[in-house]
Scaffold this motif. Structure first.
Motif, PDB file in Angstrom:
ATOM      1  N   PRO A   1       0.807  -1.232   0.000  1.00 33.62           N
ATOM      2  CA  PRO A   1       0.000   0.000   0.000  1.00 33.62           C
ATOM      3  C   PRO A   1       0.829   1.265   0.000  1.00 33.62           C
ATOM      4  O   PRO A   1       0.352   2.309  -0.423  1.00 33.62           O
ATOM      5  CB  PRO A   1      -0.827  -0.126   1.282  1.00 33.62           C
ATOM      6  N   PHE A   2       2.095   1.193   0.443  1.00 37.70           N
ATOM      7  CA  PHE A   2       2.931   2.389   0.465  1.00 37.70           C
ATOM      8  C   PHE A   2       3.768   2.533  -0.798  1.00 37.70           C
ATOM      9  O   PHE A   2       4.533   3.481  -0.922  1.00 37.70           O
ATOM     10  CB  PHE A   2       3.843   2.357   1.694  1.00 37.70           C
ATOM     11  N   MET A   3       3.646   1.586  -1.753  1.00 39.29           N
ATOM     12  CA  MET A   3       4.352   1.638  -3.031  1.00 39.29           C
ATOM     13  C   MET A   3       5.859   1.799  -2.851  1.00 39.29           C
ATOM     14  O   MET A   3       6.524   2.589  -3.511  1.00 39.29           O
ATOM     15  CB  MET A   3       3.823   2.790  -3.898  1.00 39.29           C
ATOM     16  N   GLY A   4       6.391   1.040  -1.910  1.00 39.73           N
ATOM     17  CA  GLY A   4       7.815   1.134  -1.653  1.00 39.73           C
ATOM     18  C   GLY A   4       8.161   2.419  -0.938  1.00 39.73           C
ATOM     19  O   GLY A   4       7.382   2.979  -0.174  1.00 39.73           O
ATOM     20  N   LEU A   5       9.356   2.911  -1.169  1.00 45.11           N
ATOM     21  CA  LEU A   5       9.824   4.145  -0.536  1.00 45.11           C
ATOM     22  C   LEU A   5       9.854   5.312  -1.507  1.00 45.11           C
ATOM     23  O   LEU A   5      10.486   6.336  -1.231  1.00 45.11           O
ATOM     24  CB  LEU A   5      11.236   3.924   0.047  1.00 45.11           C
ATOM     25  N   VAL A   6       9.196   5.144  -2.655  1.00 47.63           N
ATOM     26  CA  VAL A   6       9.177   6.216  -3.654  1.00 47.63           C
ATOM     27  C   VAL A   6       8.100   7.215  -3.262  1.00 47.63           C
ATOM     28  O   VAL A   6       6.925   6.854  -3.154  1.00 47.63           O
ATOM     29  CB  VAL A   6       8.914   5.659  -5.070  1.00 47.63           C
ATOM     30  N   PRO A   7       8.409   8.459  -3.038  1.00 48.79           N
ATOM     31  CA  PRO A   7       7.378   9.429  -2.652  1.00 48.79           C
ATOM     32  C   PRO A   7       6.481   9.790  -3.830  1.00 48.79           C
ATOM     33  O   PRO A   7       6.875   9.680  -4.993  1.00 48.79           O
ATOM     34  CB  PRO A   7       8.200  10.639  -2.182  1.00 48.79           C
ATOM     35  N   GLU A   8       5.275  10.228  -3.494  1.00 49.04           N
ATOM     36  CA  GLU A   8       4.293  10.698  -4.467  1.00 49.04           C
ATOM     37  C   GLU A   8       3.934   9.617  -5.470  1.00 49.04           C
ATOM     38  O   GLU A   8       3.597   9.895  -6.619  1.00 49.04           O
ATOM     39  CB  GLU A   8       4.811  11.942  -5.195  1.00 49.04           C
ATOM     40  N   THR A   9       4.032   8.327  -5.095  1.00 48.12           N
ATOM     41  CA  THR A   9       3.673   7.221  -5.993  1.00 48.12           C
ATOM     42  C   THR A   9       2.627   6.374  -5.290  1.00 48.12           C
ATOM     43  O   THR A   9       2.949   5.506  -4.487  1.00 48.12           O
ATOM     44  CB  THR A   9       4.911   6.372  -6.343  1.00 48.12           C
ATOM     45  N   ARG A  10       1.384   6.626  -5.565  1.00 43.77           N
ATOM     46  CA  ARG A  10       0.266   5.899  -4.987  1.00 43.77           C
ATOM     47  C   ARG A  10      -0.716   5.560  -6.105  1.00 43.77           C
ATOM     48  O   ARG A  10      -0.848   6.316  -7.083  1.00 43.77           O
ATOM     49  CB  ARG A  10      -0.439   6.734  -3.914  1.00 43.77           C
TER      50      ARG A  10
ATOM     51  N   ASP B   1       9.133  21.313   2.406  1.00 38.49           N
ATOM     52  CA  ASP B   1       8.398  21.244   1.156  1.00 38.49           C
ATOM     53  C   ASP B   1       6.927  20.991   1.483  1.00 38.49           C
ATOM     54  O   ASP B   1       6.598  20.050   2.221  1.00 38.49           O
ATOM     55  CB  ASP B   1       8.941  20.109   0.270  1.00 38.49           C
ATOM     56  N   LEU B   2       6.090  21.836   0.951  1.00 36.51           N
ATOM     57  CA  LEU B   2       4.663  21.715   1.242  1.00 36.51           C
ATOM     58  C   LEU B   2       4.061  20.448   0.643  1.00 36.51           C
ATOM     59  O   LEU B   2       3.055  19.929   1.134  1.00 36.51           O
ATOM     60  CB  LEU B   2       3.926  22.955   0.716  1.00 36.51           C
ATOM     61  N   ARG B   3       4.664  19.924  -0.406  1.00 38.75           N
ATOM     62  CA  ARG B   3       4.144  18.703  -1.026  1.00 38.75           C
ATOM     63  C   ARG B   3       4.282  17.496  -0.100  1.00 38.75           C
ATOM     64  O   ARG B   3       3.523  16.542  -0.202  1.00 38.75           O
ATOM     65  CB  ARG B   3       4.857  18.428  -2.363  1.00 38.75           C
ATOM     66  N   GLU B   4       5.273  17.524   0.784  1.00 40.19           N
ATOM     67  CA  GLU B   4       5.377  16.450   1.761  1.00 40.19           C
ATOM     68  C   GLU B   4       4.184  16.464   2.712  1.00 40.19           C
ATOM     69  O   GLU B   4       3.672  15.406   3.101  1.00 40.19           O
ATOM     70  CB  GLU B   4       6.672  16.592   2.547  1.00 40.19           C
ATOM     71  N   TYR B   5       3.729  17.648   3.062  1.00 38.01           N
ATOM     72  CA  TYR B   5       2.531  17.750   3.899  1.00 38.01           C
ATOM     73  C   TYR B   5       1.307  17.241   3.142  1.00 38.01           C
ATOM     74  O   TYR B   5       0.471  16.523   3.710  1.00 38.01           O
ATOM     75  CB  TYR B   5       2.342  19.201   4.326  1.00 38.01           C
ATOM     76  N   TYR B   6       1.198  17.595   1.843  1.00 35.89           N
ATOM     77  CA  TYR B   6       0.094  17.097   1.021  1.00 35.89           C
ATOM     78  C   TYR B   6       0.100  15.560   0.971  1.00 35.89           C
ATOM     79  O   TYR B   6      -0.925  14.894   1.154  1.00 35.89           O
ATOM     80  CB  TYR B   6       0.201  17.641  -0.408  1.00 35.89           C
ATOM     81  N   SER B   7       1.281  15.002   0.718  1.00 37.80           N
ATOM     82  CA  SER B   7       1.389  13.548   0.583  1.00 37.80           C
ATOM     83  C   SER B   7       1.039  12.848   1.888  1.00 37.80           C
ATOM     84  O   SER B   7       0.314  11.841   1.903  1.00 37.80           O
ATOM     85  CB  SER B   7       2.809  13.176   0.129  1.00 37.80           C
ATOM     86  N   ARG B   8       1.532  13.340   3.016  1.00 40.59           N
ATOM     87  CA  ARG B   8       1.245  12.709   4.302  1.00 40.59           C
ATOM     88  C   ARG B   8      -0.232  12.819   4.653  1.00 40.59           C
ATOM     89  O   ARG B   8      -0.854  11.872   5.162  1.00 40.59           O
ATOM     90  CB  ARG B   8       2.112  13.345   5.398  1.00 40.59           C
ATOM     91  N   THR B   9      -0.840  13.967   4.348  1.00 40.52           N
ATOM     92  CA  THR B   9      -2.249  14.160   4.665  1.00 40.52           C
ATOM     93  C   THR B   9      -3.135  13.240   3.826  1.00 40.52           C
ATOM     94  O   THR B   9      -4.078  12.605   4.340  1.00 40.52           O
ATOM     95  CB  THR B   9      -2.643  15.627   4.427  1.00 40.52           C
ATOM     96  N   MET B  10      -2.842  13.117   2.515  1.00 41.14           N
ATOM     97  CA  MET B  10      -3.635  12.241   1.658  1.00 41.14           C
ATOM     98  C   MET B  10      -3.451  10.778   2.044  1.00 41.14           C
ATOM     99  O   MET B  10      -4.386   9.978   2.006  1.00 41.14           O
ATOM    100  CB  MET B  10      -3.239  12.450   0.191  1.00 41.14           C
ATOM    101  N   LEU B  11      -2.227  10.403   2.443  1.00 48.70           N
ATOM    102  CA  LEU B  11      -1.980   9.019   2.851  1.00 48.70           C
ATOM    103  C   LEU B  11      -2.777   8.679   4.115  1.00 48.70           C
ATOM    104  O   LEU B  11      -3.362   7.601   4.236  1.00 48.70           O
ATOM    105  CB  LEU B  11      -0.488   8.809   3.082  1.00 48.70           C
ATOM    106  N   GLU B  12      -2.814   9.611   5.061  1.00 45.11           N
ATOM    107  CA  GLU B  12      -3.587   9.364   6.267  1.00 45.11           C
ATOM    108  C   GLU B  12      -5.086   9.312   5.974  1.00 45.11           C
ATOM    109  O   GLU B  12      -5.825   8.566   6.619  1.00 45.11           O
ATOM    110  CB  GLU B  12      -3.296  10.476   7.288  1.00 45.11           C
ATOM    111  N   ALA B  13      -5.521  10.101   4.987  1.00 47.62           N
ATOM    112  CA  ALA B  13      -6.950  10.103   4.648  1.00 47.62           C
ATOM    113  C   ALA B  13      -7.378   8.796   4.002  1.00 47.62           C
ATOM    114  O   ALA B  13      -8.488   8.300   4.237  1.00 47.62           O
ATOM    115  CB  ALA B  13      -7.262  11.287   3.729  1.00 47.62           C
ATOM    116  N   PHE B  14      -6.496   8.206   3.184  1.00 43.26           N
ATOM    117  CA  PHE B  14      -6.863   6.986   2.460  1.00 43.26           C
ATOM    118  C   PHE B  14      -6.378   5.719   3.151  1.00 43.26           C
ATOM    119  O   PHE B  14      -6.621   4.619   2.664  1.00 43.26           O
ATOM    120  CB  PHE B  14      -6.285   7.024   1.039  1.00 43.26           C
TER     121      PHE B  14
END
Length: 367
Positions: free
Chosen positions: A281-290, A319-332
Motif C-alpha cells: 500500500p505504500f508503493m515502496g519508498l518512492v514518494p508521491e507514488t500511490r 516542502d509543502l508537497r510532503e505535507y500534502y502527501s502525508r495528509t492524503m496518505l492518512e486520509a486513504f
C-alpha cells in the motif's frame, strides 16, 4: 506363362542371398530394411537375423540390421520407398506449425529449409552433418515435438469424428427423405381414393367442391411437412456446431518448447508469466507514488496559502508537497479496513479457547 495374379516383373525378382526367384517359388515374400533398403526373401531374414542383430548379407553393405525392422515393400521403386521414409521421419521431427512463427515469410522459410534437409538426405549430400543437426534439434525440442504430435493427432481424431458425423447425418437425411416420400405417396393415394369414393357417392354439383377441398388438404400437409424439415435442418446445424466446438485444438500457450533453436529461425518468443507480487500500500519508498490517489500541485486552503508564501520555511528545506502527501496518505489509509469485523473476529477467537487454559491462566495470576 505367368499366372493371372502375379506380374511378370515379380517373377524376375531374385533374392540376392539365396538366389531363389519368385518364378520357382510363387509364394516367396520379399522384405526390406530401412537401414539399407536391400531386398531379401523372408526365409533368409528368418535364418540370418533370428538369433540377433547381424550385418547385411549383401556384398559391400556393412549395415547392422535387426529382424524387427524388416517390413514389406510398399512402393515398387526402392528410391520412392526410401524418400517416403525420410520425409516421414524429418516431418515428425520438424513439425512446427504456422502459428508458432512471427510472420508468414518465416514459416515459408521454414518449409523451404525442411525440403532442403529432405533433399540432402535423399541425395546423400552432407548426410552425417544433417543427421547430427536433426538429432540435436530433436533432443533440445523434445517437449514441443511431442506437443505438436499430440495436436496433430487431436486434429486428425476430430476430423475423423466430423466426417463420421457428416456421414451419419447424410444417411439419416436419406432415410428421412425416403420415409417422407413413402408417407406422401400413401397420403396422396389415400386422398385420391377418398375423393373418388366421395365423387361416386355424391352428385355432379359437388364434384368441384370436393376437388377444391382435396387440393386444399394436400397443400396444408405439404406446408406442414416443409416446416418440419426446416426445423430438423436447423437442429442438425446446431448439433454440428456444438460438435465442432467440442473438438477445439490446443492453444499456442499449451505448446511448450524453446522459443528459438539453432536450426529453425523466426519462432515466436514464449513469454513466461511474471509472478504476482504482494500488494504494497505504500508503493515502496518512492514518494508521491500511490495508486489510490493522485497528488495535486496545490490545494485551496488559507492556511496552506500562507505557508506557501513563507520564504523562511522554504529556505529551511520544508516542502509543502510532503505535507500534502502525508495528509492524503492518512486520509486513504483506512479504506478497506473494517474495525468492527476485526474486533468481532478477535473476540470470537478468544471465546473459542479451551476452558482449562483460561482456568490455568487465572490460577497462575492468583498465585
Amino acid at each position: 506363362m505367368a499366372s493371372k495374379g502375379i506380374d511378370r516383373r515379380d517373377e524376375d525378382e531374385v533374392c540376392p542371398v539365396c538366389k531363389s526367384s519368385r518364378y520357382l517359388n510363387p509364394n516367396m515374400r520379399f522384405l526390406i530394411n530401412p537401414e539399407c533398403y536391400h531386398k531379401m526373401c523372408e526365409s533368409c531374414v528368418d535364418r540370418i537375423f533370428s538369433s540377433g542383430p547381424s550385418n547385411c548379407p549383401v556384398a559391400g553393405c556393412r549395415k547392422t540390421l535387426r529382424k524387427n525392422r524388416f517390413r514389406a515393400q510398399t512402393f515398387e521403386d526402392i528410391g520412392v520407398e526410401r524418400e517416403v521414409d525420410i520425409r516421414r521421419r524429418v516431418m515428425q521431427i520438424l513439425n512446427r506449425r504456422e502459428e508458432e512463427f512471427d510472420t508468414k515469410r518465416n514459416y515459408d522459410d521454414f518449409l523451404e529449409q525442411r525440403e532442403e534437409i529432405i533433399a540432402n538426405l535423399v541425395s546423400r549430400t552432407n548426410e552425417a552433418k544433417t543427421n547430427a543437426q536433426l538429432a540435436k534439434y530433436a533432443t533440445e525440442n523434445e517437449q514441443s515435438i511431442r506437443a505438436n504430435l499430440a495436436l496433430e493427432e487431436q486434429e486428425a481424431t476430430s476430423f475423423q469424428a466430423r466426417m463420421t458425423l457428416e456421414q451419419e447425418e447424410a444417411q439419416r437425411r436419406r432415410q428421412i427423405a425416403r420415409q417422407e416420400y413413402e408417407n406422401e405417396r400413401r397420403e396422396l393415394q389415400a386422398g385420391r381414393e377418398d375423393m373418388l369414393s366421395r365423387l361416386a357417392s355424391g352428385t355432379t354439383a359437388d364434384a368441384n367442391a370436393i376437388a377444391r377441398e382435396s387440393s386444399k388438404v394436400h397443400l396444408k400437409k405439404s406446408s406442414a411437412r416443409r416446416s418440419e424439415e426446416e426445423r430438423i435442418r436447423l437442429k442438425q446445424a446446431a448439433l454440428r456446431g456444438s460438435e465442432t466446438k467440442r473438438g477445439t485444438p490446443l492453444s499456442n500457450s499449451e505448446i511448450a518448447g524453446a522459443a528459438d533453436s539453432g536450426l529453425i529461425k523466426g519462432l515466436k518468443k514464449i513469454k513466461t508469466p511474471e509472478l504476482e507480487k504482494p500488494y504494497d500500500p505504500f508503493m515502496g519508498l518512492v514518494p508521491e507514488t500511490r495508486d489510490y490517489f493522485t497528488l495535486q500541485e496545490s490545494y485551496p486552503s488559507t492556511f496552506l496559502e500562507r505557508q506557501r508564501q513563507n520564504v523562511q520555511g522554504s529556505a529551511g528545506g520544508y516542502d509543502l508537497r510532503e505535507y500534502y502527501s502525508r495528509t492524503m496518505l492518512e486520509a486513504f489509509a483506512g479504506l478497506g479496513v473494517f474495525v468492527e469485523e476485526e474486533v468481532s473476529k478477535r473476540e470470537a477467537e478468544k471465546s473459542s479457547k479451551p476452558t482449562a487454559t483460561e482456568g490455568a491462566a487465572i490460577a497462575a495470576a492468583s498465585e
